[in-house]
Scaffold this active site. Structure first.
Site, PDB file in Angstrom:
ATOM      1  N   ILE A 161       0.858  -1.181   0.000  1.00  0.00           N
ATOM      2  CA  ILE A 161       0.000   0.000   0.000  1.00  0.00           C
ATOM      3  C   ILE A 161       0.891   1.226   0.000  1.00  0.00           C
ATOM      4  O   ILE A 161       1.822   1.324   0.818  1.00  0.00           O
ATOM      5  CB  ILE A 161      -0.942   0.007   1.216  1.00  0.00           C
ATOM      6  CG1 ILE A 161      -1.876  -1.202   1.124  1.00  0.00           C
ATOM      7  CG2 ILE A 161      -1.747   1.304   1.267  1.00  0.00           C
ATOM      8  CD1 ILE A 161      -2.842  -1.313   2.272  1.00  0.00           C
ATOM      9  N   HIS A 197       9.945   5.762  -2.799  1.00  0.00           N
ATOM     10  CA  HIS A 197       8.478   5.773  -2.753  1.00  0.00           C
ATOM     11  C   HIS A 197       8.047   4.796  -1.664  1.00  0.00           C
ATOM     12  O   HIS A 197       8.096   3.583  -1.853  1.00  0.00           O
ATOM     13  CB  HIS A 197       7.925   5.357  -4.124  1.00  0.00           C
ATOM     14  CG  HIS A 197       6.470   5.684  -4.320  1.00  0.00           C
ATOM     15  ND1 HIS A 197       5.920   5.929  -5.561  1.00  0.00           N
ATOM     16  CD2 HIS A 197       5.450   5.788  -3.428  1.00  0.00           C
ATOM     17  CE1 HIS A 197       4.619   6.169  -5.424  1.00  0.00           C
ATOM     18  NE2 HIS A 197       4.311   6.082  -4.131  1.00  0.00           N
ATOM     19  N   LEU A 198       7.662   5.341  -0.525  1.00  0.00           N
ATOM     20  CA  LEU A 198       7.385   4.462   0.625  1.00  0.00           C
ATOM     21  C   LEU A 198       6.181   3.574   0.354  1.00  0.00           C
ATOM     22  O   LEU A 198       5.265   3.932  -0.404  1.00  0.00           O
ATOM     23  CB  LEU A 198       7.200   5.293   1.895  1.00  0.00           C
ATOM     24  CG  LEU A 198       5.946   6.138   2.100  1.00  0.00           C
ATOM     25  CD1 LEU A 198       4.782   5.315   2.622  1.00  0.00           C
ATOM     26  CD2 LEU A 198       6.245   7.258   3.072  1.00  0.00           C
ATOM     27  N   HIS A 199       6.190   2.414   0.957  1.00  0.00           N
ATOM     28  CA  HIS A 199       5.083   1.473   0.790  1.00  0.00           C
ATOM     29  C   HIS A 199       5.014   0.554   1.999  1.00  0.00           C
ATOM     30  O   HIS A 199       6.037   0.148   2.548  1.00  0.00           O
ATOM     31  CB  HIS A 199       5.215   0.675  -0.507  1.00  0.00           C
ATOM     32  CG  HIS A 199       6.584   0.129  -0.769  1.00  0.00           C
ATOM     33  ND1 HIS A 199       7.633   0.912  -1.195  1.00  0.00           N
ATOM     34  CD2 HIS A 199       7.072  -1.118  -0.653  1.00  0.00           C
ATOM     35  CE1 HIS A 199       8.712   0.159  -1.339  1.00  0.00           C
ATOM     36  NE2 HIS A 199       8.399  -1.083  -1.007  1.00  0.00           N
ATOM     37  N   LEU A 200       3.801   0.284   2.403  1.00  0.00           N
ATOM     38  CA  LEU A 200       3.543  -0.603   3.534  1.00  0.00           C
ATOM     39  C   LEU A 200       3.370  -2.029   3.012  1.00  0.00           C
ATOM     40  O   LEU A 200       2.534  -2.270   2.133  1.00  0.00           O
ATOM     41  CB  LEU A 200       2.273  -0.146   4.262  1.00  0.00           C
ATOM     42  CG  LEU A 200       1.778  -1.024   5.417  1.00  0.00           C
ATOM     43  CD1 LEU A 200       2.796  -1.045   6.551  1.00  0.00           C
ATOM     44  CD2 LEU A 200       0.441  -0.489   5.938  1.00  0.00           C
TER      45      LEU A 200
END
Ligand SMILES: [Zn+2]
Length: 159
Positions: free
Chosen positions: A60, A117-120
């Site tokens: 996400i 681009h951070l993402h969980l």
């Protein structure tokens, strides 16, 4: 003698150095990754991880290309967590996991393949899923193809 099919590992190893952001490419298309996007909200979206740690491994991310949590707006931060909860419920219904790992990797030393681009990560877990294969050979045996998984999750998203 049985053969193990793990083509994503080779692709990962050979394509990892490719430039560009796979999250932005997947969101905007027409990149092949676009079909891995299963849910798009106001500020965030969810996609299947093409190189999963486990079956049902989701990512996400905010739509904006931001690498740090303190760069997110209030709306993005809230929607990211809310979407994580929603997708966790979808995975529960679709795959019936026994538990979950969720988390962020920041910096290449932590294992982040895409620092900008951070993402969980949401990784469903089943009792006994850590067997000898990943420990010895860096190979995971996936019981479900990404196409089948996407179709399955989309059905549960609509419910
Ligand atoms: Zn990006």
């Amino acid at each position: 003698m049985k053969s193990l099919w793990a083509p994503w590992r080779l692709e990962f190893v050979t394509k990892q150095k490719r430039r560009g952001c796979f999250l932005c490419a997947a969101l905007k298309g027409p990149d092949e990754g676009k079909r891995l996007v299963i849910h798009v909200g106001q500020t965030c979206f969810c996609m299947l991880n093409k190189f999963p740690y486990n079956n049902g491994h989701l990512l996400i991310a905010p739509k904006r290309h931001k690498g740090r949590l303190d760069q997110l707006t209030e709306e993005e931060g809230l929607e990211l967590l809310r979407m994580a909860g929603k997708m966790q419920n979808v995975l529960k219904k679709a795959l019936k996991p026994h538990g979950f790992n969720m988390g962020f990797n920041f910096g290449q030393v932590s294992g982040a393949g895409l620092p900008g681009h951070l993402h969980l990560h949401i990784v469903p877990r089943w009792r006994g899923d850590t067997n000898f294969m990943p420990v010895l050979a860096d190979v995971k045996v996936m019981p479900q193809s990404l196409d089948a998984l996407r179709d399955c999750l989309k059905i549960h998203l609509k419910k």
